[in-house]
Design a protein around this motif. Structure first.
Motif, PDB file in Angstrom:
ATOM      1  N   HIS A   1     -15.660  11.900  -0.445  1.00 27.78           N
ATOM      2  CA  HIS A   1     -15.675  12.550   0.860  1.00 27.78           C
ATOM      3  C   HIS A   1     -14.350  13.262   1.089  1.00 27.78           C
ATOM      4  N   VAL A   2     -14.416  14.293   1.887  1.00 32.22           N
ATOM      5  CA  VAL A   2     -13.258  15.119   2.207  1.00 32.22           C
ATOM      6  C   VAL A   2     -12.987  15.009   3.697  1.00 32.22           C
ATOM      7  N   THR A   3     -11.735  14.819   4.050  1.00 33.24           N
ATOM      8  CA  THR A   3     -11.309  14.749   5.444  1.00 33.24           C
ATOM      9  C   THR A   3     -10.541  16.011   5.787  1.00 33.24           C
ATOM     10  N   LEU A   4     -10.973  16.685   6.841  1.00 34.75           N
ATOM     11  CA  LEU A   4     -10.344  17.927   7.283  1.00 34.75           C
ATOM     12  C   LEU A   4      -9.611  17.634   8.589  1.00 34.75           C
ATOM     13  N   GLY A   5      -8.302  17.615   8.531  1.00 37.22           N
ATOM     14  CA  GLY A   5      -7.545  17.268   9.726  1.00 37.22           C
ATOM     15  C   GLY A   5      -6.330  18.137   9.906  1.00 37.22           C
ATOM     16  N   ALA A   6      -5.587  17.846  10.943  1.00 32.66           N
ATOM     17  CA  ALA A   6      -4.412  18.649  11.272  1.00 32.66           C
ATOM     18  C   ALA A   6      -3.337  18.560  10.199  1.00 32.66           C
ATOM     19  N   ASP A   7      -3.327  17.460   9.445  1.00 36.88           N
ATOM     20  CA  ASP A   7      -2.333  17.287   8.392  1.00 36.88           C
ATOM     21  C   ASP A   7      -2.764  17.926   7.076  1.00 36.88           C
ATOM     22  N   GLY A   8      -3.877  18.658   7.094  1.00 38.85           N
ATOM     23  CA  GLY A   8      -4.368  19.274   5.876  1.00 38.85           C
ATOM     24  C   GLY A   8      -5.495  18.456   5.272  1.00 38.85           C
ATOM     25  N   PRO A   9      -6.300  19.052   4.401  1.00 38.93           N
ATOM     26  CA  PRO A   9      -7.441  18.344   3.831  1.00 38.93           C
ATOM     27  C   PRO A   9      -6.989  17.268   2.848  1.00 38.93           C
ATOM     28  N   ALA A  10      -7.786  16.208   2.764  1.00 37.67           N
ATOM     29  CA  ALA A  10      -7.546  15.125   1.822  1.00 37.67           C
ATOM     30  C   ALA A  10      -8.906  14.610   1.365  1.00 37.67           C
ATOM     31  N   TYR A  11      -8.915  13.856   0.281  1.00 35.60           N
ATOM     32  CA  TYR A  11     -10.200  13.323  -0.163  1.00 35.60           C
ATOM     33  C   TYR A  11     -10.105  11.832  -0.420  1.00 35.60           C
ATOM     34  N   GLY A  12     -11.261  11.178  -0.368  1.00 33.71           N
ATOM     35  CA  GLY A  12     -11.351   9.766  -0.691  1.00 33.71           C
ATOM     36  C   GLY A  12     -12.518   9.530  -1.617  1.00 33.71           C
ATOM     37  N   ASP A  13     -12.377   8.585  -2.523  1.00 33.33           N
ATOM     38  CA  ASP A  13     -13.453   8.260  -3.448  1.00 33.33           C
ATOM     39  C   ASP A  13     -14.519   7.438  -2.731  1.00 33.33           C
ATOM     40  N   GLY A  14     -15.765   7.601  -3.137  1.00 33.21           N
ATOM     41  CA  GLY A  14     -16.863   6.856  -2.549  1.00 33.21           C
ATOM     42  C   GLY A  14     -17.397   7.514  -1.285  1.00 33.21           C
ATOM     43  N   PRO A  15     -18.526   7.023  -0.775  1.00 31.59           N
ATOM     44  CA  PRO A  15     -19.120   7.615   0.429  1.00 31.59           C
ATOM     45  C   PRO A  15     -18.298   7.322   1.671  1.00 31.59           C
ATOM     46  N   ALA A  16     -18.332   8.260   2.623  1.00 27.95           N
ATOM     47  CA  ALA A  16     -17.682   8.042   3.919  1.00 27.95           C
ATOM     48  C   ALA A  16     -18.566   7.158   4.778  1.00 27.95           C
ATOM     49  N   GLU A  17     -17.939   6.371   5.632  1.00 26.11           N
ATOM     50  CA  GLU A  17     -18.705   5.479   6.504  1.00 26.11           C
ATOM     51  C   GLU A  17     -19.524   6.270   7.513  1.00 26.11           C
ATOM     52  N   ARG A  18     -18.924   7.290   8.141  1.00 31.35           N
ATOM     53  CA  ARG A  18     -19.632   8.106   9.130  1.00 31.35           C
ATOM     54  C   ARG A  18     -19.275   9.575   8.926  1.00 31.35           C
ATOM     55  N   PRO A  19     -19.851  10.217   7.915  1.00 29.07           N
ATOM     56  CA  PRO A  19     -19.546  11.640   7.717  1.00 29.07           C
ATOM     57  C   PRO A  19     -20.154  12.491   8.816  1.00 29.07           C
ATOM     58  N   ASP A  20     -19.487  13.580   9.150  1.00 31.48           N
ATOM     59  CA  ASP A  20     -20.035  14.524  10.124  1.00 31.48           C
ATOM     60  C   ASP A  20     -21.125  15.383   9.501  1.00 31.48           C
ATOM     61  N   VAL A  21     -21.070  15.550   8.191  1.00 33.10           N
ATOM     62  CA  VAL A  21     -22.113  16.265   7.458  1.00 33.10           C
ATOM     63  C   VAL A  21     -22.077  15.748   6.024  1.00 33.10           C
ATOM     64  N   ARG A  22     -23.248  15.660   5.398  1.00 34.18           N
ATOM     65  CA  ARG A  22     -23.334  15.185   4.011  1.00 34.18           C
ATOM     66  C   ARG A  22     -24.012  16.267   3.183  1.00 34.18           C
ATOM     67  N   LEU A  23     -23.387  16.614   2.061  1.00 34.87           N
ATOM     68  CA  LEU A  23     -23.889  17.649   1.172  1.00 34.87           C
ATOM     69  C   LEU A  23     -24.289  17.032  -0.159  1.00 34.87           C
ATOM     70  N   ARG A  24     -25.516  17.281  -0.577  1.00 36.56           N
ATOM     71  CA  ARG A  24     -25.964  16.786  -1.882  1.00 36.56           C
ATOM     72  C   ARG A  24     -26.248  17.977  -2.781  1.00 36.56           C
ATOM     73  N   MET A  25     -25.746  17.916  -4.020  1.00 37.60           N
ATOM     74  CA  MET A  25     -25.936  19.008  -4.975  1.00 37.60           C
ATOM     75  C   MET A  25     -25.813  18.462  -6.386  1.00 37.60           C
ATOM     76  N   ASP A  26     -26.210  19.279  -7.371  1.00 38.00           N
ATOM     77  CA  ASP A  26     -26.008  18.851  -8.746  1.00 38.00           C
ATOM     78  C   ASP A  26     -24.605  19.241  -9.204  1.00 38.00           C
TER      79      ASP A  26
END
Length: 219
Positions: A156-181
């Protein structure tokens, strides 16, 4: 082992003194997603020997790129995580990913892949699509967390005031989920396909929380 140096009064040379050895920047890539145990790092760095990984981690501790700490009980395991100096390598890894993209080509039969390996180049693409510089999407709804699901795993990717960051594994409450190959994720990550084009063509499936309309992520 003594520190090796190019012994050149040059910022590029000084940087390579710290991160120029084989595997070092890939360890940084792994730790950008959060703290990891040694066994997790070894599993997601196929091809690295246990001795080499241990040596690199010691070098990175010495150079103030990573720190090793023990988790509180009941876990009590040791984990590695980036220091602020280590986190500051994110733009450099993003630039390297963009520079290396033309050489990527089709996936070879011998190529390993992990879902979160696409996270670093995706950060800028997702930030550009979902934010307008004030924290809102181009359709007016704040998107703070984007979940990405591939056959190989989720991150999952977090978009915030401190700039984007990512975390491994699924987010607990994503605002949007994208599935692709994997191929589609590579095309988006390396700027061969925009997120909007991928959604419109059906290559990217979107899952939205209640009350959010499709148009708020396709614009």
């Amino acid at each position: 082992m003594p520190r090796r140096s190019y012994d050149q009064y040059c910022a590029v040379a000084r940087a390579l003194d710290a991160v120029g050895d084989r595997w070092t920047l890939l360890i940084v890539r792994e730790l950008l997603g959060g703290s990891r145990r040694y066994t997790d790092l070894h599993a997601d760095l196929p091809g690295v020997s246990t001795d080499m990984l241990a040596s690199r981690l010691k070098d990175m501790e010495r150079d103030d790129l990573v720190l090793r700490r023990r988790l509180a009980p009941p876990g009590a395991a040791f984990v590695y995580e980036l220091t602020p100096r280590g986190h500051a390598l994110l733009p450099a890894l993003g630039a390297l990913a963009d520079w290396g993209a033309p050489a990527l080509g089709e996936r070879r039969p011998t190529d390993a892949v992990r879902a979160h390996w696409f996270a670093v180049p995706l950060l800028a693409r997702l930030a550009h699509h979902f934010t307008d510089g004030t924290g809102g999407t181009n359709a007016g709804r704040v998107v703070g967390v984007v979940g990405i699901a591939l056959d190989e795993g989720e991150f999952h990717v977090t978009l915030g005031a401190d700039g984007p960051a990512y975390g491994d594994g699924p987010a607990e409450r994503p605002d949007v989920r994208l599935r692709m190959d994997t191929a589609t994720c590579a095309d988006v990550a390396y700027d061969r396909l925009s997120l909007a084009e991928g959604i419109a063509s059906g290559r990217i499936a979107v899952t939205l929380p209640e009350g959010m309309a499709d148009g708020q992520v396709t614009a």
